[in-house]
Design a protein around this motif. Structure first.
Motif, PDB file in Angstrom:
ATOM      1  N   VAL A 384       9.078  -6.787   4.489  1.00  0.00           N
ATOM      2  CA  VAL A 384       8.512  -5.746   5.539  1.00  0.00           C
ATOM      3  C   VAL A 384       7.956  -6.061   6.264  1.00  0.00           C
ATOM      4  O   VAL A 384       7.777  -5.386   7.432  1.00  0.00           O
ATOM      5  N   TYR A 385       6.768  -6.203   6.462  1.00  0.00           N
ATOM      6  CA  TYR A 385       5.023  -6.713   7.257  1.00  0.00           C
ATOM      7  C   TYR A 385       5.749  -6.885   8.487  1.00  0.00           C
ATOM      8  O   TYR A 385       4.931  -6.544   9.785  1.00  0.00           O
ATOM      9  N   GLY A 386       6.192  -8.223   8.362  1.00  0.00           N
ATOM     10  CA  GLY A 386       6.746  -9.389   9.757  1.00  0.00           C
ATOM     11  C   GLY A 386       7.567  -7.172  11.046  1.00  0.00           C
ATOM     12  O   GLY A 386       7.125  -8.124  11.379  1.00  0.00           O
ATOM     13  N   PRO A 387       8.798  -7.361  10.475  1.00  0.00           N
ATOM     14  CA  PRO A 387       9.472  -6.122  11.400  1.00  0.00           C
ATOM     15  C   PRO A 387       8.777  -4.533  11.701  1.00  0.00           C
ATOM     16  O   PRO A 387       8.743  -4.396  12.579  1.00  0.00           O
ATOM     17  N   PHE A 388       8.045  -4.318  10.310  1.00  0.00           N
ATOM     18  CA  PHE A 388       7.347  -3.553  10.534  1.00  0.00           C
ATOM     19  C   PHE A 388       5.615  -3.201  11.371  1.00  0.00           C
ATOM     20  O   PHE A 388       5.482  -2.732  12.770  1.00  0.00           O
ATOM     21  N   LEU A 389       4.669  -4.523  11.208  1.00  0.00           N
ATOM     22  CA  LEU A 389       3.989  -5.190  12.632  1.00  0.00           C
ATOM     23  C   LEU A 389       5.137  -5.205  13.389  1.00  0.00           C
ATOM     24  O   LEU A 389       4.111  -4.457  14.969  1.00  0.00           O
ATOM     25  N   ALA A 390       5.634  -6.053  13.896  1.00  0.00           N
ATOM     26  CA  ALA A 390       6.580  -6.336  15.253  1.00  0.00           C
ATOM     27  C   ALA A 390       6.893  -5.203  15.613  1.00  0.00           C
ATOM     28  O   ALA A 390       6.757  -4.461  16.668  1.00  0.00           O
ATOM     29  N   SER A 391       7.416  -4.121  15.194  1.00  0.00           N
ATOM     30  CA  SER A 391       7.744  -2.721  15.629  1.00  0.00           C
ATOM     31  C   SER A 391       6.701  -1.537  16.247  1.00  0.00           C
ATOM     32  O   SER A 391       6.507  -1.177  17.595  1.00  0.00           O
ATOM     33  N   ASN A 406      -4.724  -4.710   8.352  1.00  0.00           N
ATOM     34  CA  ASN A 406      -6.047  -5.261   8.230  1.00  0.00           C
ATOM     35  C   ASN A 406      -5.827  -4.934   6.284  1.00  0.00           C
ATOM     36  O   ASN A 406      -6.299  -5.383   5.086  1.00  0.00           O
ATOM     37  N   ALA A 407      -5.139  -3.059   6.088  1.00  0.00           N
ATOM     38  CA  ALA A 407      -5.085  -2.915   4.662  1.00  0.00           C
ATOM     39  C   ALA A 407      -3.815  -3.587   4.586  1.00  0.00           C
ATOM     40  O   ALA A 407      -4.375  -3.995   2.570  1.00  0.00           O
ATOM     41  N   ILE A 408      -3.089  -4.390   4.568  1.00  0.00           N
ATOM     42  CA  ILE A 408      -2.211  -5.486   4.280  1.00  0.00           C
ATOM     43  C   ILE A 408      -2.966  -6.409   3.862  1.00  0.00           C
ATOM     44  O   ILE A 408      -3.036  -7.530   2.438  1.00  0.00           O
ATOM     45  N   SER A 409      -3.933  -7.104   4.885  1.00  0.00           N
ATOM     46  CA  SER A 409      -4.607  -8.426   4.414  1.00  0.00           C
ATOM     47  C   SER A 409      -5.647  -8.393   3.729  1.00  0.00           C
ATOM     48  O   SER A 409      -6.084  -9.477   2.027  1.00  0.00           O
ATOM     49  N   LYS A 410      -6.025  -6.662   2.965  1.00  0.00           N
ATOM     50  CA  LYS A 410      -6.897  -6.424   1.864  1.00  0.00           C
ATOM     51  C   LYS A 410      -6.011  -6.673  -0.094  1.00  0.00           C
ATOM     52  O   LYS A 410      -6.413  -6.633  -0.511  1.00  0.00           O
ATOM     53  N   LEU A 411      -4.377  -6.739   0.359  1.00  0.00           N
ATOM     54  CA  LEU A 411      -3.520  -6.699  -0.496  1.00  0.00           C
ATOM     55  C   LEU A 411      -3.205  -8.372  -1.661  1.00  0.00           C
ATOM     56  O   LEU A 411      -2.584  -8.114  -1.992  1.00  0.00           O
ATOM     57  N   GLY A 412      -4.221  -9.137  -0.704  1.00  0.00           N
ATOM     58  CA  GLY A 412      -3.776 -10.599  -1.205  1.00  0.00           C
ATOM     59  C   GLY A 412      -3.521 -11.149   0.502  1.00  0.00           C
ATOM     60  O   GLY A 412      -3.032 -12.914  -0.229  1.00  0.00           O
ATOM     61  N   GLY A 416      -3.267 -15.352   8.398  1.00  0.00           N
ATOM     62  CA  GLY A 416      -3.010 -16.351   9.008  1.00  0.00           C
ATOM     63  C   GLY A 416      -0.767 -15.746   8.974  1.00  0.00           C
ATOM     64  O   GLY A 416       0.279 -15.922   9.362  1.00  0.00           O
ATOM     65  N   LEU A 417      -0.679 -15.477   7.049  1.00  0.00           N
ATOM     66  CA  LEU A 417       0.569 -15.605   6.970  1.00  0.00           C
ATOM     67  C   LEU A 417       0.829 -14.585   8.087  1.00  0.00           C
ATOM     68  O   LEU A 417       2.148 -14.317   8.617  1.00  0.00           O
ATOM     69  N   ILE A 418      -0.335 -13.078   8.446  1.00  0.00           N
ATOM     70  CA  ILE A 418       0.259 -11.643   8.639  1.00  0.00           C
ATOM     71  C   ILE A 418       0.722 -12.164   9.977  1.00  0.00           C
ATOM     72  O   ILE A 418       1.591 -11.616  10.173  1.00  0.00           O
ATOM     73  N   PHE A 419       0.225 -12.491  10.883  1.00  0.00           N
ATOM     74  CA  PHE A 419       0.128 -13.561  11.847  1.00  0.00           C
ATOM     75  C   PHE A 419       1.564 -13.803  12.305  1.00  0.00           C
ATOM     76  O   PHE A 419       2.606 -13.233  13.018  1.00  0.00           O
ATOM     77  N   LYS A 420       1.892 -14.564  10.866  1.00  0.00           N
ATOM     78  CA  LYS A 420       3.186 -15.253  11.450  1.00  0.00           C
ATOM     79  C   LYS A 420       4.924 -14.308  10.832  1.00  0.00           C
ATOM     80  O   LYS A 420       5.720 -15.037  11.925  1.00  0.00           O
ATOM     81  N   LEU A 421       4.296 -14.022  10.259  1.00  0.00           N
ATOM     82  CA  LEU A 421       5.229 -13.076   9.641  1.00  0.00           C
ATOM     83  C   LEU A 421       5.703 -12.281  11.053  1.00  0.00           C
ATOM     84  O   LEU A 421       7.031 -11.507  11.713  1.00  0.00           O
ATOM     85  N   VAL A 514       6.011   2.218   5.296  1.00  0.00           N
ATOM     86  CA  VAL A 514       4.910   1.739   4.927  1.00  0.00           C
ATOM     87  C   VAL A 514       3.304   2.648   5.158  1.00  0.00           C
ATOM     88  O   VAL A 514       3.753   2.963   6.592  1.00  0.00           O
ATOM     89  N   GLN A 515       2.101   2.866   4.502  1.00  0.00           N
ATOM     90  CA  GLN A 515       1.433   3.762   4.725  1.00  0.00           C
ATOM     91  C   GLN A 515       0.474   2.710   4.114  1.00  0.00           C
ATOM     92  O   GLN A 515       0.119   3.164   2.847  1.00  0.00           O
ATOM     93  N   ASN A 516      -0.718   1.923   5.057  1.00  0.00           N
ATOM     94  CA  ASN A 516      -2.000   1.845   4.591  1.00  0.00           C
ATOM     95  C   ASN A 516      -1.807   0.610   3.631  1.00  0.00           C
ATOM     96  O   ASN A 516      -2.749  -0.213   2.907  1.00  0.00           O
TER      97      ASN A 516
END
Length: 613
Positions: A384-391, A406-412, A416-421, A514-516
């Protein structure tokens, strides 16, 4: 929960009893408590009964009903959970009932409201009603496809049933591959996303559709009666009010899903969704000491979440049955499982679910509540992170984008993966589709005319979530749930798919999903104090997961042999180069991808059903 069957003879010759009985015999596992038949001039209904509500013979089917406006016969699989409320409404209008079944309520509702009766039902169903006055058969499937309904035309037969295997006993049957849908399954990992199945000429009645068959002209038409796209966003609701409403709706959904004259249990993985159901059930039932639940786990630590299931059991006092599925048993039962599933399935986690329902039946749990649908309504999958952040970017909400990123990146998750999504959901769909085809694993499958061209990119969260209902995740999961549960004559129920709850959740603003970086925030907040904090504060997601990657490597010779057989049987659909891909995985040169399992099980399915490719 039952198994239904129907045959219409297009040459107007009467249906013989042995013809319809063969169809019901094949699905005797769906209904061990009785069978019944009804014969019309040029058609027949069959039924196998799993007695859940009104265990007397009054609940036998097919059921004939004399209404105010006509005479009807029904063969029905499912449960209409609000049948008590509907029955009270119909009694006020002068209707008289002779049973305590929801089946009779469906017939009375059809007599009063006609085809629109389905809009009043809250439940899961697949049924056929013979309308004597109209000389037609009315078939209907529930909003989300919880219960299966298939149909085919073969020679002078128009046949329908709960499972595809019922058609294998018809005269003239020969299984033939639908290559386009096979490509979709193998290359794209999608199935059940169209009316077509992997069997050429066999169709599913799509969720939210009715089919009306005219017995005089032998013509039929499909009608869409439900559409998630009609749901409007509720921009005025506050977050706290959304949590309160979610809690109320979920409690009421579980309350009516507990309606049963047999023992009700639950599936418990230890995840948020199943743990919530167990805890809500515990609040609602009177005999808490008799509450039981079943969990599947593994000895492989990274795939275990049994500690969370144990936490829930301790918190509620529920009796927990724990099982450990093994690959040896899976490989031994592979052909049996393929037979009961009708079509190839996308992962070995199906076997964990299979064992859960087997254990349920052994312990007298005839109805099981399960958490299917929660990830779809709560946007719980991590992709869900891909469409959520893109939105957020499309809305130019830059501040929140970087905060969530940044919050998602702190979850592990690596940046690079988040940017790709994110980028996957920003590039044009046509380009995304072309880029997807360049991936190595898709090059192993021959392109087929009519194959789906999904880009898996979404302009907004609404499109993403609706796609999960009808194109990507939910429908195959519901099919797996149905086949695994019914194999052991157990009724699986899914409270998260109460349509009131679905429509409410899909009406909420995206910002509440999605929050934080945390998903399922509505559920986490609504269930605080009801579900253990240890479970609510989890950020990982497993479910009844098997250590599939470990199993595949540990049994490399078995896997390689099965893949080679599948390639040979595929009629050129799978390239021989795929063998090198499997070897690369077995030698730890690449990470595991479930495409390996899909090819393996595809070959097993071809063998079991003797499919012409």
């Amino acid at each position: 929960m039952c198994g239904i069957a129907g045959i219409i003879k297009t040459d107007d010759v009467p249906v013989r009893q042995d013809e319809i009985k063969k169809m019901t015999d094949v699905v005797a596992h769906r209904g061990p408590d009785g069978e019944g038949f009804y014969f019309g001039k040029n058609f027949a209904f069959g039924h196998r009964r799993l007695a859940i509500i009104d265990l007397t013979d009054a609940g036998k089917q097919p059921m004939r009903y004399e209404g105010k406006n006509g005479t009807y016969v029904i063969t029905y699989n499912g449960e209409v959970y609000n049948y008590i409320e509907l029955k009270e409404e119909l009694i006020k209008d002068g209707y008289v009932f002779n049973t305590h079944t929801d089946t009779e309520v469906i017939l009375a509702a059809y007599d009063k409201w006609g085809r629109d009766c389905v809009k009043r039902f809250n439940g899961m169903w697949a049924f056929a009603i013979y309308d004597e006055k109209r000389n037609e058969i009315f078939l209907s499937r529930d909003r989300f496809g919880i219960k299966p309904l298939y149909y085919t035309k073969l020679g002078n037969y128009f046949a329908f049933g709960s499972e595809i295997k019922q058609f294998t006993v018809l005269d003239g049957w020969k299984a033939k591959l639908n290559r386009a849908r096979a490509y979709d399954f193998l290359a794209l990992s999608i199935s059940d996303h169209t009316e077509e199945t992997l069997f050429d000429g066999v169709y599913q009645l799509f969720p939210g559709f009715n089919l009306v068959y005219d017995l005089s002209t032998h013509k039929y038409a499909l009608f869409k009666w439900y559409d998630l796209n009609d749901i409007k966003e509720n921009k005025d609701i506050s977050f706290d009010e959304a949590c309160r409403m979610f809690r109320e709706l979920l409690f009421d959904s579980v309350r009516i899903h507990l309606r049963s004259d047999v023992k009700v249990g639950s599936c418990l993985s230890g995840g948020l969704d199943s743990s919530t159901l167990v805890c809500v059930m515990n609040r609602l039932i009177d005999n808490k000491e008799n509450q039981e639940t079943v969990s599947a786990t593994t000895e492989v630590k990274r795939h275990r979440e049994i500690e969370y299931a144990q936490e829930v059991a301790k918190y509620t006092g529920v009796k927990l049955h724990v099982i450990y599925p093994t690959f040896d048993e899976l490989s031994e039962k592979l052909q049996e499982i393929v037979w009961y599933h009708d079509m190839p399935f996308g992962s070995t986690f199906i076997f964990a679910q299979w064992k859960v329902f087997e254990t349920a039946r052994k312990n007298g749990l005839i109805v099981m509540l399960d958490g299917q649908g929660a990830d779809e309504i709560l946007a719980g999958y991590h992709h869900v992170y891909g469409p959520f952040l893109a939105s957020l970017l499309r809305k130019l909400d830059i501040g929140r984008f970087f905060k969530e990123f940044n919050a998602i990146s702190k979850l592990g998750y690596s940046k690079g993966l988040i940017f790709k999504l994110v980028m996957a959901n920003l590039i044009p769909q046509m380009l995304a589709g072309k880029l997807r085809k360049l991936r190595r694993k898709e090059s192993f499958f021959r392109s087929v005319e009519g194959a789906s061209d999904f880009s898996f990119t979404y302009k907004n969260m609404s499109d993403y979530r609706i796609d999960m209902f009808y194109k990507t995740s939910l429908l195959p999961l519901l099919r797996y749930e149905d086949r695994d549960s019914m194999r052991f004559s157990v009724e699986g129920r899914v409270p998260y798919l109460d349509y009131r709850l679905v429509e409410f959740m899909l009406s909420l603003p995206e910002k509440y999903l999605v929050q934080n970086g945390v998903t399922k925030v509505i559920l986490r907040n609504a269930m605080r104090g009801i579900v253990p904090d240890k479970v609510l504060d989890r950020k990982d997601k497993l479910g009844f997961e098997t250590p599939e990657n470990v199993w595949m490597r540990e049994h490399g010779d078995f896997v390689l042999q099965k893949v080679k057989e599948a390639i040979e049987l595929s009629g050129g659909l799978v390239s021989e180069k795929f063998i090198d891909y499997v070897r690369d995985f077995l030698e730890s040169k690449i990470q595991y991808d479930r495409v390996i399992w899909r090819v393996l099980i595809f070959g097993e399915w071809i063998k079991k059903f003797d499919v012409r490719v």
